[in-house]
Design an enzyme around this catalytic site. Sequence first.
Site, PDB file in Angstrom:
ATOM      1  N   ASP A 221       0.835  -1.203   0.000  1.00  0.00           N
ATOM      2  CA  ASP A 221       0.000   0.000   0.000  1.00  0.00           C
ATOM      3  C   ASP A 221       0.870   1.254   0.000  1.00  0.00           C
ATOM      4  O   ASP A 221       1.951   1.264   0.600  1.00  0.00           O
ATOM      5  CB  ASP A 221      -0.893  -0.039   1.260  1.00  0.00           C
ATOM      6  CG  ASP A 221      -2.095   0.864   1.118  1.00  0.00           C
ATOM      7  OD1 ASP A 221      -2.312   1.408   0.023  1.00  0.00           O
ATOM      8  OD2 ASP A 221      -2.819   1.034   2.115  1.00  0.00           O
TER       9      ASP A 221
ATOM     10  N   ASN B 161     -10.568  -3.035  -6.601  1.00  0.00           N
ATOM     11  CA  ASN B 161      -9.736  -2.062  -7.332  1.00  0.00           C
ATOM     12  C   ASN B 161     -10.298  -1.690  -8.717  1.00  0.00           C
ATOM     13  O   ASN B 161      -9.875  -0.706  -9.312  1.00  0.00           O
ATOM     14  CB  ASN B 161      -8.297  -2.576  -7.503  1.00  0.00           C
ATOM     15  CG  ASN B 161      -7.473  -2.493  -6.227  1.00  0.00           C
ATOM     16  OD1 ASN B 161      -6.524  -3.232  -6.033  1.00  0.00           O
ATOM     17  ND2 ASN B 161      -7.832  -1.577  -5.328  1.00  0.00           N
TER      18      ASN B 161
HETATM   19  C1  FPP Z   1      -1.599   0.074  -3.644  1.00  0.00           C
HETATM   20  O1  FPP Z   1      -1.170   1.408  -3.598  1.00  0.00           O
HETATM   21  C2  FPP Z   1      -1.019  -0.625  -4.800  1.00  0.00           C
HETATM   22  C3  FPP Z   1      -1.702  -1.240  -5.819  1.00  0.00           C
HETATM   23  C4  FPP Z   1      -3.165  -1.283  -5.880  1.00  0.00           C
HETATM   24  C5  FPP Z   1      -1.010  -1.872  -6.944  1.00  0.00           C
HETATM   25  C6  FPP Z   1       0.159  -2.723  -6.544  1.00  0.00           C
HETATM   26  C7  FPP Z   1       0.771  -3.282  -7.736  1.00  0.00           C
HETATM   27  C8  FPP Z   1       2.111  -3.348  -7.969  1.00  0.00           C
HETATM   28  C9  FPP Z   1       3.126  -2.824  -7.058  1.00  0.00           C
HETATM   29  C10 FPP Z   1       2.575  -3.985  -9.222  1.00  0.00           C
HETATM   30  C11 FPP Z   1       2.824  -5.472  -9.018  1.00  0.00           C
HETATM   31  C12 FPP Z   1       3.196  -6.102 -10.293  1.00  0.00           C
HETATM   32  C13 FPP Z   1       3.182  -7.440 -10.544  1.00  0.00           C
HETATM   33  C14 FPP Z   1       3.444  -7.980 -11.886  1.00  0.00           C
HETATM   34  C15 FPP Z   1       2.887  -8.405  -9.499  1.00  0.00           C
HETATM   35  P1  FPP Z   1      -2.270   2.564  -3.713  1.00  0.00           P
HETATM   36  O2  FPP Z   1      -2.434   2.898  -5.157  1.00  0.00           O
HETATM   37  O3  FPP Z   1      -3.506   2.116  -3.035  1.00  0.00           O
HETATM   38  O4  FPP Z   1      -1.584   3.714  -2.951  1.00  0.00           O
HETATM   39  P2  FPP Z   1      -2.329   4.892  -2.129  1.00  0.00           P
HETATM   40  O5  FPP Z   1      -3.103   4.218  -1.023  1.00  0.00           O
HETATM   41  O6  FPP Z   1      -1.211   5.724  -1.623  1.00  0.00           O
HETATM   42  O7  FPP Z   1      -3.227   5.607  -3.102  1.00  0.00           O
END
Ligand code: FPP
Length: 249
Positions: A29, A77
């Site tokens: 996160d 999501n």
């Molecule tokens: C949460 O941060 C993150 C995600 C929803 C995406 C995570 C995905 C990756 C790191 C890529 C992984 C790739 C592979 C191929 C496995 P957020 O967007 O919720 O952050 P925020 O809470 O600060 O808005």
Amino acid sequence: MTPKPTIFKELPADIDQNRLPKHVAVIMDGNGRWAKHRGLPRMMGHRRGVDALKDLLRCCSDWGIPALTAYAFSTENWGRPLEEVNFLMMLFERVLRRELEEMIQENVKIRFVGDLMALPASLQAEIERSMAVTANNQGTCFTVATNYGGRQEILQACQAIALQVQQGLLEPDAIDETLFAKHLYTANLTDPDLLIRTSGEMRISNFLLWQLAYAEFYITETLWPDFNRAEFHRALSAYQKRDRRFGKV
Ligand code: FPP
């Protein structure tokens, strides 16, 4: 430019090799906030998030942790702006294509769990290919939860079991924890011992609801793109200080 973190190949001396978690799960996160703090688009946070995940996977392999499961995309999501959803789908596909060769060389066994049929066809094809070519690998078991929801996973297990009962193939009395777990996406995978969540949120967010029953939680304020080996070391130190009683005294 962010300085490159030091790579500690060896298991840190204060970590007991015999009491390592066998399975680490991670809720990655804070990608969006990481980018926002730098005045960058959210997508940059996801890109850097991939780098952090790659390093954690390599670290598990360097330090002898047999299984890592990462929450890449939840069933909730899809509610994000279309541009971000499309970017994430494209990123997963591109990362898989780019990293597969290295994962094969590093003996990683990759698996995807979740409702994969709802993903773009080209991503599904890449997922199938990566799972097939790494299926017999004996190294770190890397599971990526994509279009995953813990409640939905439990419901589909219930439906599959109910069908067997309806068809007279199974007696209701025969439904126990072992049988139930075999109907989850994670069949054949031991339950996580340690759950790490970054960015300070204290929620489980519909992740591995059944499997996390006795996991130790480690929450850090660090945003996911900044999660590195030093932070993982802290998580393992905290884990080894816990007294795991599994409901006993
Ligand atoms: C949460 O941060 C993150 C995600 C929803 C995406 C995570 C995905 C990756 C790191 C890529 C992984 C790739 C592979 C191929 C496995 P957020 O967007 O919720 O952050 P925020 O809470 O600060 O808005």
